[in-house]
Write a protein that holds these residues in place. Structure first.
Motif, short mmCIF file in Angstrom:
data_model
loop_
_atom_site.label_atom_id
_atom_site.label_comp_id
_atom_site.label_asym_id
_atom_site.label_seq_id
_atom_site.Cartn_x
_atom_site.Cartn_y
_atom_site.Cartn_z
N GLN A 704 0.94 -1.14 0.08
CA GLN A 704 -0.07 -0.18 -0.05
C GLN A 704 0.96 1.29 -0.25
N ALA A 705 1.97 1.38 0.75
CA ALA A 705 3.00 2.52 1.02
C ALA A 705 3.56 2.86 -0.27
N THR A 706 3.99 1.79 -1.10
CA THR A 706 4.70 1.68 -2.47
C THR A 706 3.73 2.01 -3.70
N ASN A 707 2.23 1.75 -3.28
CA ASN A 707 1.46 1.66 -4.41
C ASN A 707 0.33 2.46 -3.88
N PRO A 708 0.10 3.75 -3.72
CA PRO A 708 -1.04 4.45 -3.09
C PRO A 708 -2.47 4.37 -3.92
N ASP A 709 -2.22 4.31 -5.32
CA ASP A 709 -3.41 4.04 -5.98
C ASP A 709 -4.09 2.83 -6.13
N LEU A 710 -3.21 1.83 -5.57
CA LEU A 710 -3.55 0.45 -5.83
C LEU A 710 -4.63 -0.15 -4.76
N THR A 711 -5.75 -0.68 -5.07
CA THR A 711 -6.56 -1.11 -4.00
C THR A 711 -6.23 -2.61 -3.72
N VAL A 712 -6.03 -3.02 -2.46
CA VAL A 712 -5.61 -4.34 -1.87
C VAL A 712 -7.00 -4.81 -1.36
N VAL A 713 -7.20 -6.07 -2.01
CA VAL A 713 -8.53 -6.46 -1.66
C VAL A 713 -8.40 -7.93 -0.78
N HIS A 714 -8.81 -8.06 0.31
CA HIS A 714 -8.68 -9.30 0.94
C HIS A 714 -9.56 -10.18 0.85
N VAL A 715 -9.46 -11.28 0.44
CA VAL A 715 -10.81 -12.44 0.04
C VAL A 715 -10.51 -13.62 0.75
N TYR A 716 -11.52 -13.98 0.69
CA TYR A 716 -11.71 -15.44 1.78
C TYR A 716 -12.74 -16.35 0.94
N GLY A 717 -12.47 -17.60 0.81
CA GLY A 717 -13.42 -18.49 0.61
C GLY A 717 -12.87 -19.96 0.22
N PRO A 718 -13.54 -20.75 0.80
CA PRO A 718 -13.12 -22.24 0.64
C PRO A 718 -13.74 -22.92 -0.76
N THR A 719 -13.17 -23.75 -1.27
CA THR A 719 -13.53 -24.29 -2.73
C THR A 719 -14.97 -24.62 -2.51
N GLU A 720 -15.61 -24.93 -1.10
CA GLU A 720 -16.87 -25.57 -1.25
C GLU A 720 -17.93 -24.40 -1.48
N THR A 721 -17.30 -23.18 -1.47
CA THR A 721 -18.23 -22.10 -1.62
C THR A 721 -18.18 -21.14 -3.17
N THR A 722 -17.26 -21.82 -4.09
CA THR A 722 -17.03 -21.50 -5.38
C THR A 722 -16.89 -19.90 -5.58
N THR A 723 -16.04 -19.12 -5.71
CA THR A 723 -14.63 -19.58 -4.79
C THR A 723 -14.43 -18.79 -3.61
N PHE A 724 -14.88 -17.40 -3.84
CA PHE A 724 -14.80 -16.39 -2.99
C PHE A 724 -16.17 -16.07 -2.26
N ALA A 725 -16.24 -15.95 -0.92
CA ALA A 725 -17.48 -15.84 -0.10
C ALA A 725 -17.42 -14.58 0.47
N ILE A 726 -16.38 -14.02 0.99
CA ILE A 726 -16.18 -12.84 1.90
C ILE A 726 -14.97 -12.11 0.89
N SER A 727 -15.25 -10.70 1.16
CA SER A 727 -14.11 -9.87 0.13
C SER A 727 -14.19 -8.21 0.96
N GLY A 728 -13.11 -7.74 0.86
CA GLY A 728 -13.17 -6.19 1.23
C GLY A 728 -11.92 -5.51 0.99
N PRO A 729 -12.06 -4.48 0.41
CA PRO A 729 -10.97 -3.58 -0.01
C PRO A 729 -10.29 -2.98 1.45
N LEU A 730 -9.18 -2.88 1.50
CA LEU A 730 -8.41 -2.57 2.72
C LEU A 730 -7.74 -1.15 2.76
N SER A 731 -7.78 -0.28 3.79
CA SER A 731 -7.25 0.66 4.00
C SER A 731 -5.88 0.75 4.67
N PRO A 732 -5.03 1.70 4.60
CA PRO A 732 -3.88 1.39 5.42
C PRO A 732 -4.31 1.38 7.08
N ALA A 733 -5.31 1.79 7.69
CA ALA A 733 -5.77 1.75 9.09
C ALA A 733 -5.83 0.16 9.18
#
Length: 832
Positions: A704-733
């Motif tokens: 994030q510090a190196t690429n301030p214009d980049l959105t880093v999205v954290h994703v979660y999901g087991p194969t059983e839910t094809t494929t991601f079930a939870i996601s969200g963009p992350l702020s520096p905080a």
């Protein structure tokens, strides 16, 4: 000449045991000495500190200047105050009680009391402008109450007289806990009022003689044989006790600071009445009921069955200690097995037995118990118990100072030796008021407010009086909070009707036939071209018997042909089985056998696998379930899919950006590797999605510090839910905290945080994550027993199912989920 009546009145003023002794002697009866009586200690040598004093001394030596053990009270005095009489009254009380003239020292590691023949305790004078607001008065008194004491120099009593007007004052009496307790404060104020009255009239104060002093008690405590006998009980009772691990808003500091605050709440009248009725029916006291409700709360919120809760007793089990100032209060440990299957009636019976046993063995000093059970001290927490429960009696009237109107003056505190303390006060009319004192290092006010609300709900459940009801069925959430928890689990529903992959792709072909669908080096396929090639291959597959739900293995090099093959299998009605060329042959054979694959697409001859058609080799790093996101998120939305010509490296990412790629997914391990090697390789991308394991806040923050214009999205999901079930963009905080938030449920997805009874847990409380929605798999192929274990009926949507992930999470007030760990012994290594 002494008359019988005057002599009897003098005897009646003495402690109970001395009254009996004198009356026996006067009647000529033989006097048998009490073998347990406290006698004056030898003052020619060292005076040992009591066990409790010793603990506070070591805490102060370890972390000097603390105020968690400052205690005190304040009185508002209205009327003409004689300040000289007040000073002389203070001096009288100090002369009467050795504890107020005591300081402490250590000799060769032994903590000793130093009793001074005389010690001046000045009355500190201060003044605020007339009409000063209450908040200013409170701030001044709080600052003086929480001013540190010097245990070596003393004095350990502080008297502050704050002038508010000519006829209005505030009197603060503050002591260090090492020489006082709650009863001591009552003794101090009562005797101070008595001595003040005597000073006004020039008479002697009517105070009973003190047969012993605190130093005598400390010496007697060290030689008490009964304590040795009771120690074995506590060693057995507390063996193997683990710390209480309640979910907190912040990590526990390495050293406990004692910073605290308080939240007060009223116990509903119906609950208080119900508890009284249940107490009569089951033969349990109000304190036992409050203990049961508190232990049930702590068990629910911590997820622990083994719950230790502390309480305090006056510790004045000898009559000669009644009117003595000193540190007598005693901590008892109440250990409970909070098993959800236990009935309310059985749990109350067990609580009663625990409390009675503990009080039967209260002669053992708490610090001796700690030394025997938990000799290794953790400076981050109190030993043995981290939470307390206390029931106070109704507050009595303020002491009467002649010529003055007195009333208690509340002084806010911000120090606490424990993580949590539940304190209840029963009024004369039977109503209950509760307070939760809490460590501000660990908890936010909003969290404690919810904690008190959960206590009220559980107490109401106990008060209902259904003795046969299992503990797990007692609700902890109010109907409103339960509804909120269920609503927070729902991802945003979409208006689009459900469609198959092939139907969604056909719509994109119709809308944008000439748009670029696939890039692979110099090769490009438009949506129309990709559709036409996939149709040709689908017809060939159909000719070879591929039909609805036929399994087709794909063992192809990563290329545009791979994308064609994926789409073709689906167009033919089949199911594709991705095969990784890097897998050992036995692994590939096992997958083919277990999946009952009928046909394999490959680009070279391979050995024949029994039951299967001709095999071809396929090398694909996209055989993980994340490939479904990479391929179909692009093609089903009319975007361009670029097929990598080589494995992902910082160099290939930079080249992909040059070719126009705007987003990509990386497993956590690969993301961390690139972030360490070259965080600037992501420059030019709009989004990077990453997940698969517990995130590293450090590497995410670096990107994030190196690429301030980049959105880093954290994703979660087991194969059983094809494929991601939870996601969200992350702020520096977000990346400054641990764990990093997972995010919110994705569209048409449910993400429930449930307890063992499949009931929603409160915000901030760990629970198991259950997933549902349109992405949910039908189960495990050919494994009905395993499917039934992990895919369970959805209690909140009749007819639907949920996947039990086995992951422990919490939901925070903003609705986002945070990963904590597993409910089993499964571990994940580089995504596997």
């Amino acid at each position: 000449m002494t008359t019988p009546s005057s002599r009897e009145s003098r005897i009646s003023a003495l402690p109970t045991d001395l009254q009996a002794l004198l009356r026996a002697r006067m009647s000529g009866q033989a006097v048998v000495a009490d073998p347990h009586a406290i006698r004056p200690a030898d003052r020619t040598g060292e005076l040992p500190a009591s066990f409790a004093q010793r603990r506070l001394w070591f805490l102060e030596e370890y972390s000097p200047g603390g105020t968690a053990y400052n205690s005190g009270l304040a009185l508002r005095l209205s009327g003409a105050l004689d300040e000289g009489a007040l000073e002389r009254a203070v001096a009288r009380v100090v002369a009467r009680h050795e504890a107020l003239r005591t300081t402490f020292d250590a000799v060769d590691g032994r903590v000793t009391q130093v009793v001074h023949p005389a010690l001046e305790v000045p009355v500190e004078r201060a003044e605020l402008p007339e009409g000063a607001p209450e908040a200013e008065v409170d701030a001044f008194l709080r600052a003086r109450l929480l001013t540190p004491f010097d245990l070596r120099k003393g004095p350990l009593l502080r008297v502050v007289l704050l002038r508010l007007a000519d006829d209005r004052h505030a009197l603060l009496l503050s002591m260090h806990h090492i020489v006082s307790d709650g009863r001591s404060l009552d003794v101090l104020t009562g005797e101070l009022a008595t001595c003040y009255a005597a000073e006004l009239t020039g008479t002697e104060p009517a105070l009973r003689p003190l047969p012993v002093q605190y130093a005598d008690f400390a010496a007697w405590q060290h030689d008490r044989p009964a304590a040795d006998e009771g120690l074995a009980y506590w060693q057995e009772r507390l063996a193997g006790l683990e710390p209480l691990e309640l979910p907190a808003d912040r990590p526990r500091p390495a050293v406990r600071t004692g910073r605290g605050a308080v939240h007060t709440f009223a116990v509903p009248a119906a609950t208080a009445t119900g508890l009284a009725r249940v107490g009569r029916e089951h033969g349990v006291s109000l304190f036992m009921l409050l203990t049961a409700a508190t232990q049930l709360l702590l068990g629910r919120r911590s997820g622990q069955r083994d719950v230790a809760l502390g309480t305090v007793t006056a510790g004045r089990d000898r009559p000669e200690l009644d009117d003595l100032i000193g540190f007598f209060v005693h901590t008892l440990v109440l250990r409970a097995d909070v098993d959800g299957a236990t009935t309310v009636g059985d749990f109350l019976a067990a609580t009663k037995a625990t409390v009675l046993d503990a009080f039967d063995h209260q002669e053992v000093p708490f610090d001796r118990v700690v030394d025997a059970v938990a000799p290794e001290r953790d400076p981050a927490r109190m030993p043995l118990v981290q939470a307390m429960v206390v029931l106070q009696g109704a507050t009595g009237p303020a002491p009467a100072f002649p010529g003055l109107e007195t009333e208690p003056l509340s002084v806010s505190r911000d120090s606490l030796p424990f993580d949590l303390m539940f304190e209840f006060e029963e009024a004369a009319d039977g109503t209950l008021v509760g307070a939760v004192e809490y460590s501000t290092d660990l908890y936010d006010p909003e969290t404690v407010t919810r904690l008190a609300a959960h206590w009220r709900e559980l107490a109401a459940g106990l008060a209902a009086g259904d003795a046969a009801r299992p503990l797990r069925d007692l609700p902890m959430l109010s109907p409103e909070e339960r509804a909120g928890a269920l609503a927070a689990a729902e991802g945003t529903p979409t208006d689009a009707p459900p469609a198959s992959v092939t139907a969604a792709f056909a719509a994109r072909v119709t809308e944008t036939p000439d748009a670029v669908a696939v890039n692979y080096g110099p090769e490009q396929l438009t949506y129309a071209e990709l559709d036409e090639r996939a149709d040709r291959l689908a017809r060939a597959l159909a000719e070879r018997g591929v039909t609805t739900e036929s399994r087709v293995g794909l063992l192809l090099e990563r290329s545009a042909d791979l994308v064609v093959a994926l789409l073709a299998v689906l167009k033919a009605g089949g199911t594709y089985v991705p095969l990784h060329a890097a897998n050992p042959e036995e692994r590939t054979r096992s997958i083919l056998a277990r999946s009952r694959t009928e046909l394999v697409l490959t680009d070279r001859d391979v050995p024949t696998v029994a039951g299967a058609h001709r095999h071809l080799l396929f090398h694909s790093p996209h055989s993980f379930d994340a490939a479904t996101y990479e391929i179909w998120a692009a093609l089903l939305n009319g975007h361009t899919l670029t097929v990598a010509e080589e494995d992902i490296t910082a160099r290939s990412v930079r080249r992909a950006v040059t070719d126009g790629v705007t987003s990509l997914f990386l497993t956590k391990a690969l993301f961390d590797l690139l972030a360490e090697e070259d965080p600037g390789c992501f420059t030019g991308l709009q989004e990077v999605w990453t997940g698969g394991e517990a995130a590293s806040p450090t590497t995410m923050a670096r990107v994030q510090a190196t690429n301030p214009d980049l959105t880093v999205v954290h994703v979660y999901g087991p194969t059983e839910t094809t494929t991601f079930a939870i996601s969200g963009p992350l702020s520096p905080a977000d990346t400054a905290q641990s764990p990093v938030p997972l995010g919110l449920p994705m569209d048409n997805t449910q993400a429930y945080v449930l307890d063992a009874s499949l009931a929603p847990v409160p915000v901030g409380v760990p629970g198991e994550l259950y997933l549902g929605g349109t992405g949910l798999a039908r189960g495990y192929d050919g494994q009905p027993a395993l499917t039934a274990t992990r895919f369970v009926p959805d209690p909140h949507h009749p007819g639907a199912r949920l996947y039990r992930t086995g992951d422990l999470v919490t939901r925070h007030p903003d609705g986002r989920l945070h990963f904590l760990g597993r409910t089993d012994t499964q571990v994940k290594i580089r995504g596997h």
